[in-house]
Design a protein around this motif. Structure first.
Motif, PDB file in Angstrom:
ATOM      1  N   GLN A  50      -1.108  65.961  13.519  1.00 49.33           N
ATOM      2  CA  GLN A  50      -1.980  65.413  12.480  1.00 49.33           C
ATOM      3  C   GLN A  50      -2.947  64.389  13.053  1.00 49.33           C
ATOM      4  OE1 GLN A  50      -1.673  67.426   9.529  1.00 49.33           O
ATOM      5  NE2 GLN A  50      -1.447  65.515   8.402  1.00 49.33           N
ATOM      6  N   MET A  51      -2.437  63.590  13.947  1.00 52.41           N
ATOM      7  CA  MET A  51      -3.242  62.562  14.605  1.00 52.41           C
ATOM      8  C   MET A  51      -4.416  63.191  15.344  1.00 52.41           C
ATOM      9  SD  MET A  51      -1.589  59.776  17.212  1.00 52.41           S
ATOM     10  CE  MET A  51      -2.327  58.181  17.530  1.00 52.41           C
ATOM     11  N   LEU A  52      -4.117  64.281  16.039  1.00 47.29           N
ATOM     12  CA  LEU A  52      -5.164  64.919  16.837  1.00 47.29           C
ATOM     13  C   LEU A  52      -6.156  65.671  15.949  1.00 47.29           C
ATOM     14  CD1 LEU A  52      -2.977  66.110  19.844  1.00 47.29           C
ATOM     15  CD2 LEU A  52      -4.518  64.142  19.728  1.00 47.29           C
ATOM     16  N   TYR A  53      -5.641  66.301  14.900  1.00 45.44           N
ATOM     17  CA  TYR A  53      -6.551  66.929  13.929  1.00 45.44           C
ATOM     18  C   TYR A  53      -7.492  65.888  13.346  1.00 45.44           C
ATOM     19  CZ  TYR A  53      -4.684  71.700  13.483  1.00 45.44           C
ATOM     20  OH  TYR A  53      -4.335  73.007  13.693  1.00 45.44           O
ATOM     21  N   ALA A  54      -6.938  64.749  12.993  1.00 50.40           N
ATOM     22  CA  ALA A  54      -7.745  63.695  12.374  1.00 50.40           C
ATOM     23  C   ALA A  54      -8.800  63.166  13.330  1.00 50.40           C
ATOM     24  CB  ALA A  54      -6.841  62.553  11.917  1.00 50.40           C
ATOM     25  N   ALA A  55      -8.553  63.345  14.619  1.00 55.10           N
ATOM     26  CA  ALA A  55      -9.531  62.894  15.602  1.00 55.10           C
ATOM     27  C   ALA A  55     -10.576  63.969  15.888  1.00 55.10           C
ATOM     28  CB  ALA A  55      -8.835  62.492  16.892  1.00 55.10           C
ATOM     29  N   GLY A  56     -10.489  65.065  15.155  1.00 54.73           N
ATOM     30  CA  GLY A  56     -11.526  66.084  15.285  1.00 54.73           C
ATOM     31  C   GLY A  56     -11.246  67.165  16.314  1.00 54.73           C
ATOM     32  N   LEU A  57     -10.033  67.222  16.828  1.00 51.89           N
ATOM     33  CA  LEU A  57      -9.706  68.285  17.774  1.00 51.89           C
ATOM     34  C   LEU A  57      -9.416  69.570  17.023  1.00 51.89           C
ATOM     35  CD1 LEU A  57      -7.635  66.754  20.670  1.00 51.89           C
ATOM     36  CD2 LEU A  57      -9.837  66.104  19.762  1.00 51.89           C
ATOM     37  N   SER A  58      -9.768  70.692  17.621  1.00 53.31           N
ATOM     38  CA  SER A  58      -9.490  71.989  17.022  1.00 53.31           C
ATOM     39  C   SER A  58      -8.070  72.422  17.373  1.00 53.31           C
ATOM     40  CB  SER A  58     -10.475  73.025  17.549  1.00 53.31           C
ATOM     41  OG  SER A  58     -10.232  73.251  18.918  1.00 53.31           O
ATOM     42  N   SER A  59      -7.584  73.422  16.668  1.00 48.07           N
ATOM     43  CA  SER A  59      -6.253  73.950  16.949  1.00 48.07           C
ATOM     44  C   SER A  59      -6.129  74.355  18.412  1.00 48.07           C
ATOM     45  CB  SER A  59      -5.976  75.155  16.054  1.00 48.07           C
ATOM     46  OG  SER A  59      -5.834  74.762  14.724  1.00 48.07           O
ATOM     47  N   ARG A  60      -7.158  75.011  18.901  1.00 47.52           N
ATOM     48  CA  ARG A  60      -7.124  75.500  20.268  1.00 47.52           C
ATOM     49  C   ARG A  60      -6.983  74.350  21.262  1.00 47.52           C
ATOM     50  NH1 ARG A  60      -9.389  77.999  24.509  1.00 47.52           N
ATOM     51  NH2 ARG A  60     -11.230  76.683  24.531  1.00 47.52           N
ATOM     52  N   THR A  61      -7.764  73.312  21.044  1.00 50.34           N
ATOM     53  CA  THR A  61      -7.717  72.158  21.934  1.00 50.34           C
ATOM     54  C   THR A  61      -6.379  71.447  21.833  1.00 50.34           C
ATOM     55  OG1 THR A  61     -10.102  71.887  21.649  1.00 50.34           O
ATOM     56  CG2 THR A  61      -8.886  70.030  22.567  1.00 50.34           C
ATOM     57  N   LEU A  82      -8.752  66.010  28.550  1.00 53.20           N
ATOM     58  CA  LEU A  82      -8.292  64.771  27.929  1.00 53.20           C
ATOM     59  C   LEU A  82      -9.371  63.708  27.991  1.00 53.20           C
ATOM     60  CD1 LEU A  82      -4.653  64.599  29.343  1.00 53.20           C
ATOM     61  CD2 LEU A  82      -5.257  64.621  26.921  1.00 53.20           C
ATOM     62  N   THR A  83      -9.969  63.585  29.163  1.00 54.06           N
ATOM     63  CA  THR A  83     -11.011  62.581  29.341  1.00 54.06           C
ATOM     64  C   THR A  83     -12.208  62.885  28.453  1.00 54.06           C
ATOM     65  OG1 THR A  83     -10.298  62.303  31.628  1.00 54.06           O
ATOM     66  CG2 THR A  83     -12.475  61.458  31.041  1.00 54.06           C
ATOM     67  N   ALA A  84     -12.568  64.148  28.386  1.00 53.85           N
ATOM     68  CA  ALA A  84     -13.705  64.537  27.556  1.00 53.85           C
ATOM     69  C   ALA A  84     -13.446  64.204  26.087  1.00 53.85           C
ATOM     70  CB  ALA A  84     -13.990  66.028  27.727  1.00 53.85           C
ATOM     71  N   GLU A  85     -12.241  64.516  25.642  1.00 50.88           N
ATOM     72  CA  GLU A  85     -11.918  64.239  24.242  1.00 50.88           C
ATOM     73  C   GLU A  85     -11.868  62.750  23.983  1.00 50.88           C
ATOM     74  OE1 GLU A  85     -11.964  66.380  21.917  1.00 50.88           O
ATOM     75  OE2 GLU A  85     -12.079  68.142  23.197  1.00 50.88           O
ATOM     76  N   ARG A  86     -11.306  62.021  24.938  1.00 51.76           N
ATOM     77  CA  ARG A  86     -11.259  60.568  24.758  1.00 51.76           C
ATOM     78  C   ARG A  86     -12.670  59.995  24.664  1.00 51.76           C
ATOM     79  NH1 ARG A  86     -10.380  57.153  29.740  1.00 51.76           N
ATOM     80  NH2 ARG A  86     -12.441  58.099  29.913  1.00 51.76           N
ATOM     81  N   ASP A  87     -13.562  60.498  25.503  1.00 45.44           N
ATOM     82  CA  ASP A  87     -14.929  59.994  25.471  1.00 45.44           C
ATOM     83  C   ASP A  87     -15.604  60.345  24.148  1.00 45.44           C
ATOM     84  OD1 ASP A  87     -14.490  59.006  27.959  1.00 45.44           O
ATOM     85  OD2 ASP A  87     -15.614  60.549  29.032  1.00 45.44           O
ATOM     86  N   ARG A  88     -15.316  61.547  23.667  1.00 43.53           N
ATOM     87  CA  ARG A  88     -15.887  61.952  22.383  1.00 43.53           C
ATOM     88  C   ARG A  88     -15.383  61.027  21.273  1.00 43.53           C
ATOM     89  NH1 ARG A  88     -14.693  64.495  18.559  1.00 43.53           N
ATOM     90  NH2 ARG A  88     -12.638  65.125  19.291  1.00 43.53           N
TER      91      ARG A  88
ATOM     92  N   ALA B 105      -3.455  56.454  27.565  1.00 40.97           N
ATOM     93  CA  ALA B 105      -2.166  56.251  28.214  1.00 40.97           C
ATOM     94  C   ALA B 105      -1.777  57.488  29.019  1.00 40.97           C
ATOM     95  CB  ALA B 105      -1.099  55.940  27.159  1.00 40.97           C
ATOM     96  N   VAL B 106      -2.006  58.645  28.441  1.00 39.43           N
ATOM     97  CA  VAL B 106      -1.687  59.882  29.149  1.00 39.43           C
ATOM     98  C   VAL B 106      -2.550  60.019  30.398  1.00 39.43           C
ATOM     99  CG1 VAL B 106      -1.641  62.382  29.001  1.00 39.43           C
ATOM    100  CG2 VAL B 106      -1.004  61.019  27.019  1.00 39.43           C
ATOM    101  N   ILE B 107      -3.839  59.748  30.233  1.00 43.37           N
ATOM    102  CA  ILE B 107      -4.760  59.881  31.363  1.00 43.37           C
ATOM    103  C   ILE B 107      -4.379  58.930  32.486  1.00 43.37           C
ATOM    104  CG2 ILE B 107      -7.144  59.537  32.095  1.00 43.37           C
ATOM    105  CD1 ILE B 107      -7.945  60.416  29.223  1.00 43.37           C
ATOM    106  N   LEU B 108      -4.131  57.682  32.105  1.00 44.96           N
ATOM    107  CA  LEU B 108      -3.830  56.683  33.126  1.00 44.96           C
ATOM    108  C   LEU B 108      -2.506  56.970  33.801  1.00 44.96           C
ATOM    109  CD1 LEU B 108      -5.077  53.450  31.372  1.00 44.96           C
ATOM    110  CD2 LEU B 108      -6.128  54.719  33.274  1.00 44.96           C
ATOM    111  N   PHE B 109      -1.519  57.300  33.009  1.00 47.03           N
ATOM    112  CA  PHE B 109      -0.195  57.517  33.576  1.00 47.03           C
ATOM    113  C   PHE B 109      -0.171  58.773  34.441  1.00 47.03           C
ATOM    114  CE2 PHE B 109       4.067  59.346  33.387  1.00 47.03           C
ATOM    115  CZ  PHE B 109       4.801  58.289  33.896  1.00 47.03           C
ATOM    116  N   SER B 110      -0.642  59.861  33.884  1.00 46.38           N
ATOM    117  CA  SER B 110      -0.568  61.121  34.629  1.00 46.38           C
ATOM    118  C   SER B 110      -1.583  61.154  35.754  1.00 46.38           C
ATOM    119  CB  SER B 110      -0.802  62.304  33.693  1.00 46.38           C
ATOM    120  OG  SER B 110      -2.164  62.362  33.313  1.00 46.38           O
ATOM    121  N   GLY B 111      -2.590  60.273  35.675  1.00 46.75           N
ATOM    122  CA  GLY B 111      -3.613  60.261  36.718  1.00 46.75           C
ATOM    123  C   GLY B 111      -3.340  59.271  37.812  1.00 46.75           C
ATOM    124  N   SER B 112      -2.390  58.362  37.558  1.00 45.47           N
ATOM    125  CA  SER B 112      -2.079  57.355  38.570  1.00 45.47           C
ATOM    126  C   SER B 112      -1.436  58.000  39.800  1.00 45.47           C
ATOM    127  CB  SER B 112      -1.138  56.316  37.958  1.00 45.47           C
ATOM    128  OG  SER B 112      -0.288  55.792  38.939  1.00 45.47           O
TER     129      SER B 112
END
Lengths: 135, 135
Positions: A50-61, A82-88, B105-112
């Motif tokens: 739910q958290m990820l859906y609320a952040a605008g991620l698609s089912s596939r992602t 992950l980085t791309a989504e975080r930046d978005r 947290a995932v990025i930093l941890f898994s990327g460290s």
DNA sequence: CTAAAACCTGACGTTGACGTCAGAGGCAAG
DNA sequence: CTTGCCTCTGACGTCAACGTCAGGTTTTAG
């Protein structure tokens, strides 16, 4: 636990849980008669979904990143995603913040007693003070 | 200016502009032959509309609040709506922030380098340092 | 003047995350 | 046993913000 209880616990619909399974986001054991049975941990997983859906991620992602987020591991590819989504999400937060500030400006300005908001006659200052005190 | 130029300037499609008009968000003068003509200020208005759409407001809500936001005036009713939307946006920002922090947290941890992310063999530390340096 | 480019209205298509309904089984209580 | 609630699969419905196409008019460049 069965699907109805998981739905009640996690606050989503039974339909949604079946949909998550269909999308490969949530697996379930099956009883002999075909009924789904979930472990306790499923509730957390649903929250995460739910958290990820609320952040605008698609089912596939979500399907792609969910294992990483739960286990805190990542391949170089998933780390890029992950980085791309975080930046978005960062950008979205920034945009939302600007929008909120804009709305705040309207609220504060038009709600201020000195702002001449009395453009519709018959408003008393008391009601305005009430709204202003909302924050 | 005509609809094509406004679309180009504001970065939305011609179809979207017609849709905004249909929803009562954007008015246009009409030339004798029926073509839409917009003032310069329309570009700003479109930006504002996009901003509010991006914040999750519906056409109906935008139609209701757009005049207030542009003119910075409000009735008690619209101020209540404005406040409600602002609070919703605030909550959304908070949720997005939590989600971003979780991804971080995932990025930093898994990327460290010390995190033991080498769970797929053959990765050299240089590539990982690259990704880590993204932030 | 003419052809391309832009514009018009109207209408159907798209997408994603479910809602909802139908028809058929499963399960604990009395 | 049967009543009532839960669950199953499968399939169609929804909603919003447009995309896209058809068929026709208008504007502009040469």
């Amino acid at each position: 636990m069965r699907i109805g209880e998981l739905a009640a616990r996690s606050g989503v619909s039974v339909r949604a849980l079946r949909y998550y399974e269909e999308q490969g986001l949530l697996e379930a054991d099956r009883s002999g008669s075909g009924q789904r049975h979930y472990p306790e941990s499923a509730a957390d997983r649903v929250q995460l979904i739910q958290m990820l859906y609320a952040a605008g991620l698609s089912s596939r992602t979500i399907a792609e990143l969910l294992p990483c987020v739960e286990a805190k591991v990542s391949t170089p590819e998933s780390r890029a995603r992950l980085t791309a989504e975080r930046d978005r999400i960062d950008a979205q937060i920034a945009a939302l913040t600007r929008t909120r500030d804009r709305l705040d400006a309207v609220i504060l300005f038009s709600g201020s007693p000195a702002s001449g908001c009395r453009w519709i006659a018959g408003q008393d200052a008391a009601a305005q003070a009430n709204h202003t005190a909302t924050r």
